[in-house]
Design an enzyme around this catalytic site. Structure first.
Site, PDB file in Angstrom:
ATOM      1  N   SER A 170       0.962  -1.299   0.002  1.00 22.87           N
ATOM      2  CA  SER A 170      -0.018  -0.088   0.203  1.00 22.87           C
ATOM      3  C   SER A 170       0.930   1.445   0.273  1.00 22.87           C
ATOM      4  CB  SER A 170      -0.751   0.078   1.114  1.00 22.87           C
ATOM      5  OG  SER A 170      -1.164   1.188   1.645  1.00 22.87           O
ATOM      6  N   TYR A 194      -1.686  -1.017  10.905  1.00 19.02           N
ATOM      7  CA  TYR A 194      -2.027  -1.686   9.482  1.00 19.02           C
ATOM      8  C   TYR A 194      -0.737  -1.249   8.516  1.00 19.02           C
ATOM      9  CZ  TYR A 194      -3.826  -1.885   4.516  1.00 19.02           C
ATOM     10  OH  TYR A 194      -3.869  -1.905   3.386  1.00 19.02           O
ATOM     11  N   LYS A 198       2.319  -4.026   6.771  1.00 25.04           N
ATOM     12  CA  LYS A 198       2.728  -3.861   5.523  1.00 25.04           C
ATOM     13  C   LYS A 198       4.157  -3.566   5.218  1.00 25.04           C
ATOM     14  CE  LYS A 198      -1.386  -4.618   3.430  1.00 25.04           C
ATOM     15  NZ  LYS A 198      -1.589  -5.615   2.897  1.00 25.04           N
TER      16      LYS A 198
HETATM   17  P1  NAD Z   1     -11.013  -7.225   1.163  1.00 30.04           P
HETATM   18  O1  NAD Z   1     -11.177  -7.227   2.655  1.00 30.04           O
HETATM   19  O2  NAD Z   1     -12.124  -6.921   0.478  1.00 30.04           O
HETATM   20  O3  NAD Z   1     -10.453  -8.588   0.777  1.00 30.04           O
HETATM   21  C1  NAD Z   1      -9.635  -9.465   1.570  1.00 30.04           C
HETATM   22  C2  NAD Z   1      -9.887 -10.641   1.575  1.00 30.04           C
HETATM   23  O4  NAD Z   1      -9.091 -11.641   2.285  1.00 30.04           O
HETATM   24  C3  NAD Z   1     -11.526 -11.045   2.342  1.00 30.04           C
HETATM   25  O5  NAD Z   1     -12.190 -11.551   1.020  1.00 30.04           O
HETATM   26  C4  NAD Z   1     -11.387 -11.774   3.322  1.00 30.04           C
HETATM   27  O6  NAD Z   1     -12.499 -12.526   3.736  1.00 30.04           O
HETATM   28  C5  NAD Z   1     -10.008 -12.414   3.271  1.00 30.04           C
HETATM   29  N1  NAD Z   1      -9.073 -12.850   4.368  1.00 30.04           N
HETATM   30  C6  NAD Z   1      -8.900 -11.974   5.442  1.00 30.04           C
HETATM   31  N2  NAD Z   1      -7.831 -12.653   6.212  1.00 30.04           N
HETATM   32  C7  NAD Z   1      -7.841 -14.094   5.710  1.00 30.04           C
HETATM   33  C8  NAD Z   1      -6.888 -14.860   6.246  1.00 30.04           C
HETATM   34  N3  NAD Z   1      -6.354 -15.017   7.214  1.00 30.04           N
HETATM   35  N4  NAD Z   1      -7.069 -16.176   5.344  1.00 30.04           N
HETATM   36  C9  NAD Z   1      -7.871 -16.294   4.345  1.00 30.04           C
HETATM   37  N5  NAD Z   1      -8.651 -14.987   3.893  1.00 30.04           N
HETATM   38  C10 NAD Z   1      -8.568 -14.000   4.634  1.00 30.04           C
HETATM   39  O7  NAD Z   1      -9.780  -6.187   1.019  1.00 30.04           O
HETATM   40  P2  NAD Z   1      -9.344  -5.575  -0.522  1.00 30.04           P
HETATM   41  O8  NAD Z   1      -9.623  -4.229  -0.477  1.00 30.04           O
HETATM   42  O9  NAD Z   1      -9.672  -6.362  -1.488  1.00 30.04           O
HETATM   43  O10 NAD Z   1      -7.855  -5.723  -0.108  1.00 30.04           O
HETATM   44  C11 NAD Z   1      -6.957  -6.722  -0.726  1.00 30.04           C
HETATM   45  C12 NAD Z   1      -5.710  -6.694  -0.080  1.00 30.04           C
HETATM   46  O11 NAD Z   1      -5.030  -5.311  -0.631  1.00 30.04           O
HETATM   47  C13 NAD Z   1      -5.302  -6.315   1.488  1.00 30.04           C
HETATM   48  O12 NAD Z   1      -4.216  -6.765   1.833  1.00 30.04           O
HETATM   49  C14 NAD Z   1      -5.179  -5.046   1.662  1.00 30.04           C
HETATM   50  O13 NAD Z   1      -4.429  -4.607   2.767  1.00 30.04           O
HETATM   51  C15 NAD Z   1      -4.579  -4.514   0.502  1.00 30.04           C
HETATM   52  N6  NAD Z   1      -4.728  -3.002   0.027  1.00 30.04           N
HETATM   53  C16 NAD Z   1      -6.298  -2.437  -0.072  1.00 30.04           C
HETATM   54  C17 NAD Z   1      -6.219  -1.329  -0.348  1.00 30.04           C
HETATM   55  C18 NAD Z   1      -7.595  -0.663  -0.274  1.00 30.04           C
HETATM   56  O14 NAD Z   1      -8.202   0.354  -0.344  1.00 30.04           O
HETATM   57  N7  NAD Z   1      -8.654  -1.488  -0.642  1.00 30.04           N
HETATM   58  C19 NAD Z   1      -5.246  -0.137  -0.292  1.00 30.04           C
HETATM   59  C20 NAD Z   1      -3.954  -0.790  -0.248  1.00 30.04           C
HETATM   60  C21 NAD Z   1      -3.603  -2.097  -0.093  1.00 30.04           C
END
Ligand code: NAD
Ligand code: UDP
Length: 383
Positions: A170, A194, A198
């Site tokens: 991120s 958080y 990362k």
């Molecule tokens: P999201 O919550 O929609 O997707 C994450 C998925 O991981 C979910 O479906 C959840 O059920 C699953 N999950 C969580 N812990 C788990 C585990 N221990 N085992 C199996 N499944 C698990 O989030 P997203 O927005 O799709 O983000 C995906 C990734 O991108 C994350 O790592 C997040 O930190 C990173 N990210 C997101 C953003 C954003 O703004 N959406 C920005 C920067 C980074």
């Protein structure tokens, strides 16, 4: 043969054509049409990509891009922030299905089994927790989920000799930026648990190539750290997108919920920043562009010019958009009203943050192609 923990059932299918009998070991999945698995049985050449957290917001959009590009996709998700419905919709959109395993990436036995039963060409690791405010309230859960899942995953990958990884990082790893736009080699820091999770994972992954050198291995790690800026929008079909069950933290779901009448007004946090109109500036990126960035990263890892060791890439548009500009674009393009009020700054916010995404363009052949209008239209369409 029913495999112990993994959803698909393997059966031997035999068909007779012109007196020749053809046999294949195929997976019959409980939820999706079996034809893709039958094809898999006869044709083992389509590389398999493991997608952790694939039922989530960015993961489900990435599954679409991978399936459309011809990859076989295996998803593991514990569904703590998603539902299997998103994967059914991915199947409806693409006409192809993923194999779904309901489980936790921290489960060592399960991960070992997944890697021993499948030849995984590359892994995209989305699974994790992502809410900044929540991470301040429950840091241990964040360190446990985000760091332990990556540790267990990488141990299983190393044991299986499957060492191509795309990691969801991120822009938060840049902390409070001193200069803009942000390039990948600018100083890194964390302002909340958080972000720190990362940063710790990035550092952990950067140790892996060193161990390869010491072991003189001929199968080294290739890792792409993708640093996302501000993902917004949804698939143009309107059938998958981000669905925050709680009060949203991020700007776009707040705008859409205000426009639809679920919230009375949007609070704009800060109007005295040193920016174009005093409101905070961010680099918003359409989630479909982001998903395509993952496809490009996987293709790079599987190419002859793969990444040697670990490389970080900014995935952003390079354009800074203020909160007021975003609200105005949303209201104009969708012809709706978004009532708002200007309030105090939100603690911990930075004035502006946007990417220099040149490295992704040069090395991954990727750049964001979707406009601000696309972002606000698709966000509203999904709402
Ligand atoms: P999201 O919550 O929609 O997707 C994450 C998925 O991981 C979910 O479906 C959840 O059920 C699953 N999950 C969580 N812990 C788990 C585990 N221990 N085992 C199996 N499944 C698990 O989030 P997203 O927005 O799709 O983000 C995906 C990734 O991108 C994350 O790592 C997040 O930190 C990173 N990210 C997101 C953003 C954003 O703004 N959406 C920005 C920067 C980074
Ligand atoms: N923001 C806002 N009102 C909200 C949510 C966010 O004014 O209800 C502002 C926030 O102050 C920031 C921008 O919108 O300037 C993007 O915030 P978001 O939480 O979406 O992303 P991040 O701050 O993590 O980059």
């Amino acid at each position: 043969i029913k495999s112990r923990r993994i959803m698909p059932y393997k059966v031997i299918l035999s068909i007779s054509i012109n007196h020749h009998v053809y046999c294949a070991l195929v997976d019959i999945n409980d939820y999706f049409p079996a034809y893709r698995h039958i094809l898999k049985g006869f044709n083992m050449h389509s590389p398999t990509i493991l997608v952790t957290g694939g039922a989530g917001y960015i993961g489900s959009h990435t599954c679409i891009e991978l399936l459309n590009a011809g990859f076989y996709v295996l998803v593991i998700d514990n569904l703590q922030n998603s539902s299997e419905e998103s994967l059914k919709r991915v199947a409806d959109i693409t006409g192809k299905s993923v194999t779904f395993i309901k489980g936790d990436v921290r489960d060592k036995e399960l991960m070992k089994e997944i890697f021993s039963e499948n030849k995984i060409a590359a892994t995209i690791h989305f699974a994790g927790l992502k809410a900044v405010g929540e991470s301040c309230a429950m840091p241990l859960e964040y360190y446990d989920n985000n760091i332990n899942s990556t540790l267990v995953l990488c141990q299983a990958m190393e044991k299986a000799g499957s060492k191509n990884l795309v990691f969801s990082s991120s822009a938060t790893v840049y902390g409070d930026p001193e200069t803009l736009p942000l390039t990948e080699n600018m100083p890194l820091s964390a302002t909340n648990p958080y972000g720190r999770s990362k940063l710790i994972i990035e550092e952990m992954l950067r140790d892996l190539p060193e161990s390869d050198k010491l072991k003189k291995t001929d199968n080294p790690w290739s890792v792409a750290l993708l640093r996302y800026f501000n993902p917004v929008g949804a698939h143009e079909s309107g059938s998958i997108g981000e669905d925050p069950s709680d009060i949203p933290n991020n700007l776009m779901p707040f705008i859409t919920q205000t426009a639809v009448g679920r919230r009375t007004e949007l609070s704009i946090f800060g109007s005295d920043y040193d920016t174009v109109d005093g409101t905070g500036v961010r680099d918003y990126i359409h989630v479909v562009d982001l998903a395509r960035g993952h496809l490009k990263a996987v293709q790079k890892l599987l190419s002859k010019e793969s990444i040697e060791g670990v490389q970080a890439y900014n995935l952003g548009t390079g354009n800074g958009i203020s909160v007021l500009e975003m609200v105005k674009a949303f209201a104009e393009v969708n012809n709706v009203k978004v009532p708002y009020k200007l309030v105090e700054r939100r603690p911990g916010d930075v004035a502006a943050c946007y990417a220099d995404a040149t490295r992704a363009k040069m090395e991954l052949d990727w750049e964001a192609g979707m406009s601000l209008d696309d972002m606000v239209r698709d966000s509203w369409n999904w709402q």
